[in-house]
Design an enzyme around this catalytic site. Structure first.
Site, PDB file in Angstrom:
ATOM      1  CB  CYS A   4      -6.229   5.202 -21.514  1.00 22.45           C
ATOM      2  SG  CYS A   4      -5.466   4.056 -22.691  1.00 22.45           S
ATOM      3  CG  HIS A  28      -3.857   2.920 -17.627  1.00 21.35           C
ATOM      4  ND1 HIS A  28      -5.236   2.937 -17.531  1.00 21.35           N
ATOM      5  CD2 HIS A  28      -3.568   2.568 -18.907  1.00 21.35           C
ATOM      6  CE1 HIS A  28      -5.752   2.598 -18.712  1.00 21.35           C
ATOM      7  NE2 HIS A  28      -4.769   2.368 -19.557  1.00 21.35           N
ATOM      8  CD  GLU A  88      -5.764   3.556 -14.071  1.00 25.63           C
ATOM      9  OE1 GLU A  88      -6.302   2.975 -15.021  1.00 25.63           O
ATOM     10  OE2 GLU A  88      -5.258   4.689 -14.152  1.00 25.63           O
TER      11      GLU A  88
END
Length: 511
Positions: free
Chosen positions: A80, A168, A170
């Site tokens: 990002c 993202h 994660e």
């Protein structure tokens, strides 16, 4: 044993801890450091990940890391803000997005034969969270994935082991996020997957023995997961030289003091139970302000703990159940002040026990890892699966002043609620649950009599870390039975409500 390490540079993203936890789930050791406090010796780090950020690379407040010794030297994944930073300051172009790129998206293009996307197909769901977008790739940038709205969703730099993504991996919403991290860290960066609960236990026990030797250690047990796992690890390392103190502040759940004490003794811990209920209630008498109540509880705990620690001779160490989030939150991404001593310890002069040397066996691991270590140590799954319970206990679930009678009422209500969740098979589906005693009396009718009694609120939330939380949609039948049981069995309560607020904006606790 030296583990391969992954360095995560934090630019202030709310997801940074999640990156570290996902990496740890791959049995790879990761460390978070602020972007402006990069370790001087980078030799032990096998790979580097740049986190997201609430800042914009186009703004005057853009955060500039010193990537000397990292970029082009070590395999690097930029997420990002990191991806936009590499583009914006290396010959590319970042501009405000025409459409707000936030939420779920799907990969519509993946470049063939890219090891980075091995095992991941077009259509895979990813999670976007940015207002800027990369319009032009940096020098030597090669496009490797797009979504319908984001052309440059992923790229790599030719001639470097550098990858960058605008989504993202994660977060849970990125369905193949863990695979992507494994592709990068294991297959591309060659990081060893040798960080396991077994290795952590062996190394921690050895480190404690080396650090503490034959000295005595005192530890305050709370009944919670962290202090329990810390105690069992220390017990494994130093045995009877560990002195555990479990204080009953009178604000625990119904029968909890004795049941947890029995459990600890059954685990072979050298533990002393101290019932200081009356001392805590006296300290809280007449206090209504939540902050004053917290301070009174914290101050009294310190006094009780200090009194008990004085009864022990030649104690040199204080053990604490500090975990990794406590450590990294004490230094913000912009180099904020350290706050490693919790606020309730800063009451007057430091008591004697705070002058002891500190040993923190869990300071390198996250809460989910603490539970895995606990399971490997053979701790009862019921204890490991316990919901988080606030340090001030029922003191912050009784709104307004606290009396012995109010504590009795709330303990009875809480027991019916929590036991009901267990009986209905709902307890493990909830992250945290509890009841609040409100400073409100309401009119009711019981039989032919008019009543004017207390109102209680039930709260159950789902969360991964307590930073955000959603209320749990408990079955109406369960809520109906629980409400009936509380009103019929708990003298002093005639109304039950269920809290359907999420965090943010409503905190999990009411005070």
């Amino acid at each position: 044993m030296q583990h391969d390490k992954v360095l995560i540079l934090d630019f202030g993203s709310q997801y940074t801890q999640l990156i570290a936890r996902r990496v740890r789930e791959l049995n790879i050791y990761s460390e978070i450091h602020p972007f402006n406090k990069i370790p001087e010796d980078l030799a032990s780090y096998k790979s580097v990940i740049l986190s997201g950020s609430p800042n914009s690379v186009r703004g005057e407040d853009a955060l500039h890391p010193n990537l000397d010794g990292i970029r082009g030297v070590k395999p690097m994944l930029a997420v990002c803000y990191g991806a936009q930073y590499l583009a914006h300051f290396s010959g590319g172009n970042v501009a405000p997005s025409d459409t707000r790129e936030y939420g779920r998206a799907n990969l519509s293009f993946i470049k063939t034969d890219e090891e980075f996307f091995a095992g991941i197909n077009e259509g895979s769901q990813v999670w976007m969270s940015h207002s800027d977008t990369i319009k032009e790739l940096p020098a030597n940038g090669v496009l490797i994935a797009s979504t319908k709205d984001v052309t440059n969703a992923a790229y790599r730099i030719e001639g470097e082991t550098t990858y960058a993504i605008q989504f993202h991996p994660e977060v849970y919403h990125s369905t193949d996020g863990k695979q992507l991290l494994e592709n990068f860290l294991v297959n591309i960066a060659g990081v060893n997957q040798d960080w396991t609960p077994d290795s952590f236990i062996d190394e921690t026990v050895e480190a404690i023995q080396e650090k503490v030797g034959n000295d005595k250690v005192v530890l305050g047990l709370s009944g919670g997961v962290d202090s329990t796992v810390a105690a069992v690890l220390l017990n494994k390392a130093i045995g009877k030289n560990l002195y555990c103190i479990f204080v009953n502040n009178g604000l625990l759940r119904k029968n909890e003091f004795q049941s947890v004490l029995n459990q600890y003794e059954g685990m072979g811990l050298n533990v002393k139970g101290v019932d200081a209920s009356e001392r805590f209630l006296a300290a809280l008498a007449g206090l209504e302000d939540p902050e004053l109540k917290r301070k009174a509880i914290g101050k009294t705990f310190i006094e009780v703990f200090d009194d008990e620690a004085h009864k022990l001779t030649d104690v040199k160490w204080l053990a604490q159940g500090t975990i990794y989030p406590d450590v990294i939150e004490s230094v913000s991404a912009t180099g904020g002040p350290s706050a490693t001593i919790k606020s309730h310890h800063n009451v007057g002069g430091l008591p004697d026990f705070m002058k002891l040397k500190i040993v923190e066996p869990l300071r390198a691991i996250f809460k989910d890892e603490v539970r895995r270590v606990g399971a490997t140590l053979g701790i009862d799954p019921e204890l490991l699966g316990r919901h988080p319970f606030p340090g001030p206990g029922l003191g912050i679930r009784i709104l307004g002043d606290i009396t012995a009678e109010k504590v009795r009422i709330l303990q009875e209500v809480d027991a019916i609620f929590i036991n009901g969740l267990k009986e209905w098979g709902l307890y493990d589906k909830v992250w945290q649950a509890g009841a609040m005693l409100l400073p409100v009396n309401s009119v009711g009718v019981m039989g032919d009599e008019r009543t004017y009694e207390k109102c209680v609120a039930l709260r159950a939330v789902e969360s991964t870390d307590g930073m955000t939380a959603d209320w749990v949609n408990l079955p109406y039948e369960f809520l109906q039975k629980t409400s009936n049981d509380i009103i019929n069995k708990v003298k002093g309560v005639n109304r039950v409500v269920y809290d359907i607020s999420s965090k943010p904006p409503a905190t999990i606790e009411w005070e």
